[in-house]
Design a protein around this motif. Structure first.
Motif, PDB file in Angstrom:
ATOM      1  N   ARG A 106       0.826  -1.213   0.000  1.00 52.93           N
ATOM      2  CA  ARG A 106       0.000   0.000   0.000  1.00 52.93           C
ATOM      3  C   ARG A 106       0.858   1.260   0.000  1.00 52.93           C
ATOM      4  O   ARG A 106       0.378   2.332  -0.291  1.00 52.93           O
ATOM      5  CB  ARG A 106      -0.976   0.000   1.175  1.00 52.93           C
ATOM      6  N   HIS A 107       2.159   1.079   0.307  1.00 52.04           N
ATOM      7  CA  HIS A 107       3.072   2.226   0.323  1.00 52.04           C
ATOM      8  C   HIS A 107       3.911   2.318  -0.956  1.00 52.04           C
ATOM      9  O   HIS A 107       4.760   3.197  -1.061  1.00 52.04           O
ATOM     10  CB  HIS A 107       4.008   2.135   1.532  1.00 52.04           C
ATOM     11  N   VAL A 108       3.660   1.421  -1.881  1.00 51.83           N
ATOM     12  CA  VAL A 108       4.421   1.371  -3.131  1.00 51.83           C
ATOM     13  C   VAL A 108       3.531   1.904  -4.258  1.00 51.83           C
ATOM     14  O   VAL A 108       2.370   1.500  -4.361  1.00 51.83           O
ATOM     15  CB  VAL A 108       4.847  -0.086  -3.457  1.00 51.83           C
ATOM     16  N   PRO A 109       4.057   2.785  -5.089  1.00 52.81           N
ATOM     17  CA  PRO A 109       3.238   3.239  -6.222  1.00 52.81           C
ATOM     18  C   PRO A 109       2.762   2.028  -7.042  1.00 52.81           C
ATOM     19  O   PRO A 109       3.547   1.102  -7.294  1.00 52.81           O
ATOM     20  CB  PRO A 109       4.206   4.118  -7.030  1.00 52.81           C
ATOM     21  N   PRO A 110       1.493   2.020  -7.441  1.00 49.83           N
ATOM     22  CA  PRO A 110       0.928   0.852  -8.131  1.00 49.83           C
ATOM     23  C   PRO A 110       1.729   0.395  -9.360  1.00 49.83           C
ATOM     24  O   PRO A 110       1.902  -0.805  -9.567  1.00 49.83           O
ATOM     25  CB  PRO A 110      -0.474   1.311  -8.529  1.00 49.83           C
ATOM     26  N   ASP A 111       2.232   1.324 -10.155  1.00 48.04           N
ATOM     27  CA  ASP A 111       3.013   0.929 -11.328  1.00 48.04           C
ATOM     28  C   ASP A 111       4.295   0.229 -10.923  1.00 48.04           C
ATOM     29  O   ASP A 111       4.724  -0.727 -11.562  1.00 48.04           O
ATOM     30  CB  ASP A 111       3.339   2.143 -12.206  1.00 48.04           C
ATOM     31  N   ARG A 112       4.931   0.713  -9.867  1.00 52.17           N
ATOM     32  CA  ARG A 112       6.178   0.095  -9.389  1.00 52.17           C
ATOM     33  C   ARG A 112       5.887  -1.298  -8.847  1.00 52.17           C
ATOM     34  O   ARG A 112       6.631  -2.248  -9.119  1.00 52.17           O
ATOM     35  CB  ARG A 112       6.831   0.977  -8.319  1.00 52.17           C
ATOM     36  N   LEU A 113       4.827  -1.450  -8.081  1.00 53.75           N
ATOM     37  CA  LEU A 113       4.477  -2.757  -7.527  1.00 53.75           C
ATOM     38  C   LEU A 113       4.193  -3.749  -8.655  1.00 53.75           C
ATOM     39  O   LEU A 113       4.681  -4.880  -8.634  1.00 53.75           O
ATOM     40  CB  LEU A 113       3.274  -2.643  -6.589  1.00 53.75           C
ATOM     41  N   ALA A 114       3.441  -3.319  -9.656  1.00 47.87           N
ATOM     42  CA  ALA A 114       3.141  -4.196 -10.796  1.00 47.87           C
ATOM     43  C   ALA A 114       4.417  -4.597 -11.521  1.00 47.87           C
ATOM     44  O   ALA A 114       4.573  -5.756 -11.939  1.00 47.87           O
ATOM     45  CB  ALA A 114       2.179  -3.496 -11.752  1.00 47.87           C
ATOM     46  N   GLU A 115       5.342  -3.668 -11.654  1.00 44.82           N
ATOM     47  CA  GLU A 115       6.623  -3.954 -12.318  1.00 44.82           C
ATOM     48  C   GLU A 115       7.431  -4.995 -11.530  1.00 44.82           C
ATOM     49  O   GLU A 115       7.976  -5.937 -12.104  1.00 44.82           O
ATOM     50  CB  GLU A 115       7.433  -2.663 -12.458  1.00 44.82           C
ATOM     51  N   VAL A 116       7.485  -4.813 -10.218  1.00 43.28           N
ATOM     52  CA  VAL A 116       8.222  -5.746  -9.362  1.00 43.28           C
ATOM     53  C   VAL A 116       7.601  -7.138  -9.442  1.00 43.28           C
ATOM     54  O   VAL A 116       8.304  -8.143  -9.601  1.00 43.28           O
ATOM     55  CB  VAL A 116       8.265  -5.236  -7.900  1.00 43.28           C
ATOM     56  N   ILE A 117       6.275  -7.196  -9.364  1.00 45.14           N
ATOM     57  CA  ILE A 117       5.568  -8.486  -9.443  1.00 45.14           C
ATOM     58  C   ILE A 117       5.856  -9.151 -10.787  1.00 45.14           C
ATOM     59  O   ILE A 117       6.191 -10.341 -10.848  1.00 45.14           O
ATOM     60  CB  ILE A 117       4.049  -8.289  -9.247  1.00 45.14           C
ATOM     61  N   ALA A 118       5.742  -8.407 -11.874  1.00 49.18           N
ATOM     62  CA  ALA A 118       5.965  -8.971 -13.213  1.00 49.18           C
ATOM     63  C   ALA A 118       7.398  -9.465 -13.376  1.00 49.18           C
ATOM     64  O   ALA A 118       7.641 -10.537 -13.946  1.00 49.18           O
ATOM     65  CB  ALA A 118       5.632  -7.934 -14.281  1.00 49.18           C
ATOM     66  N   THR A 119       8.350  -8.708 -12.867  1.00 51.92           N
ATOM     67  CA  THR A 119       9.759  -9.103 -12.965  1.00 51.92           C
ATOM     68  C   THR A 119      10.004 -10.407 -12.220  1.00 51.92           C
ATOM     69  O   THR A 119      10.625 -11.335 -12.749  1.00 51.92           O
ATOM     70  CB  THR A 119      10.680  -7.989 -12.418  1.00 51.92           C
ATOM     71  N   HIS A 120       9.503 -10.487 -11.003  1.00 54.01           N
ATOM     72  CA  HIS A 120       9.714 -11.702 -10.208  1.00 54.01           C
ATOM     73  C   HIS A 120       8.972 -12.900 -10.807  1.00 54.01           C
ATOM     74  O   HIS A 120       9.497 -14.018 -10.794  1.00 54.01           O
ATOM     75  CB  HIS A 120       9.310 -11.463  -8.753  1.00 54.01           C
ATOM     76  N   ARG A 121       7.796 -12.678 -11.332  1.00 55.70           N
ATOM     77  CA  ARG A 121       7.062 -13.775 -11.952  1.00 55.70           C
ATOM     78  C   ARG A 121       7.863 -14.310 -13.137  1.00 55.70           C
ATOM     79  O   ARG A 121       7.967 -15.520 -13.333  1.00 55.70           O
ATOM     80  CB  ARG A 121       5.674 -13.329 -12.408  1.00 55.70           C
ATOM     81  N   HIS A 122       8.437 -13.415 -13.923  1.00 55.39           N
ATOM     82  CA  HIS A 122       9.236 -13.814 -15.078  1.00 55.39           C
ATOM     83  C   HIS A 122      10.447 -14.656 -14.651  1.00 55.39           C
ATOM     84  O   HIS A 122      10.756 -15.678 -15.272  1.00 55.39           O
ATOM     85  CB  HIS A 122       9.694 -12.572 -15.858  1.00 55.39           C
ATOM     86  N   VAL A 123      11.120 -14.231 -13.588  1.00 49.63           N
ATOM     87  CA  VAL A 123      12.276 -14.983 -13.076  1.00 49.63           C
ATOM     88  C   VAL A 123      11.858 -16.393 -12.677  1.00 49.63           C
ATOM     89  O   VAL A 123      12.534 -17.378 -13.004  1.00 49.63           O
ATOM     90  CB  VAL A 123      12.931 -14.240 -11.889  1.00 49.63           C
ATOM     91  N   HIS A 124      10.746 -16.514 -11.983  1.00 48.73           N
ATOM     92  CA  HIS A 124      10.283 -17.839 -11.551  1.00 48.73           C
ATOM     93  C   HIS A 124       9.842 -18.692 -12.738  1.00 48.73           C
ATOM     94  O   HIS A 124      10.071 -19.901 -12.744  1.00 48.73           O
ATOM     95  CB  HIS A 124       9.178 -17.702 -10.495  1.00 48.73           C
ATOM     96  N   ALA A 125       9.242 -18.077 -13.730  1.00 46.09           N
ATOM     97  CA  ALA A 125       8.854 -18.829 -14.941  1.00 46.09           C
ATOM     98  C   ALA A 125      10.097 -19.344 -15.665  1.00 46.09           C
ATOM     99  O   ALA A 125      10.122 -20.498 -16.133  1.00 46.09           O
ATOM    100  CB  ALA A 125       8.013 -17.952 -15.869  1.00 46.09           C
TER     101      ALA A 125
END
Length: 177
Positions: A106-125
């Motif tokens: 909730r303290h992270v800008p939504p675009d930044r949070l989405a970017e972090v999530i997408a990056t980590h998901r890609h690494v795990h994939a």
């Protein structure tokens, strides 16, 4: 001198069962064989080797190329490793920095949070694809059921993590609702 082994020292002794290795070789071996689930730094390896040599668990050989000194397992090291294997296996501790970011999302800008999530998901994939490839193309020679069981855990873990990513609420993933 009796020394209670930590898991890092025990892993080094485990690798030394296969023959003498330098600290450099141990770091490379650990990164290749257990690096996806157990992190070791070069400084940890050398610190543990020094302590284990002082305790008589390993014996340092003569320096070779680039002043790299091979370490060999001693009988005391074999006994300490066997004792460690017979001891209680401690519970795992999840240290997944991404979970901290999500926890405080909730303290992270939504675009930044989405970017972090997408990056980590890609690494795990990517990691899952690598593990699945390793499972489908086992090395020639005898199969190692212990390594295969560890790899199978990795596959199952990555599938579970990817499932978790896919189940995150849209507000966290940054999906447009």
């Amino acid at each position: 001198m009796t020394r209670t082994l930590n898991a890092t020292a025990a892993s080094l002794l485990g690798f030394l069962h296969e023959g003498p290795l330098t600290g450099w070789d141990l770091v490379a071996t650990a990164q290749q064989r257990i690096g996806d689930f157990w992190s070791l730094t070069q400084s940890q390896v050398y610190r543990e080797l020094t302590a284990m040599a002082e305790a008589g668990l390993v014996e340092a050989g003569d320096p070779g190329p680039r002043a790299r000194r091979p370490y060999a397992l001693t009988d005391a090291g074999r006994a300490a490793f066997a004792e460690w294997l017979e001891g209680d296996v401690t519970e795992e501790l999840i240290r997944f920095p991404l979970l901290l970011v999500v926890m405080f999302g909730r303290h992270v800008p939504p675009d930044r949070l989405a970017e972090v999530i997408a990056t980590h998901r890609h690494v795990h994939a990517q990691r899952l694809a690598l593990y699945e490839k390793q499972l489908s193309e086992p090395p020639t020679g005898e199969s190692d059921p212990y390594a295969a069981a560890t790899l199978d855990f990795g596959v199952r873990y990555e599938r579970a993590v990817l499932g978790w990513f896919d189940a995150l609420p849209a507000v966290i993933r940054g999906a447009n609702g």
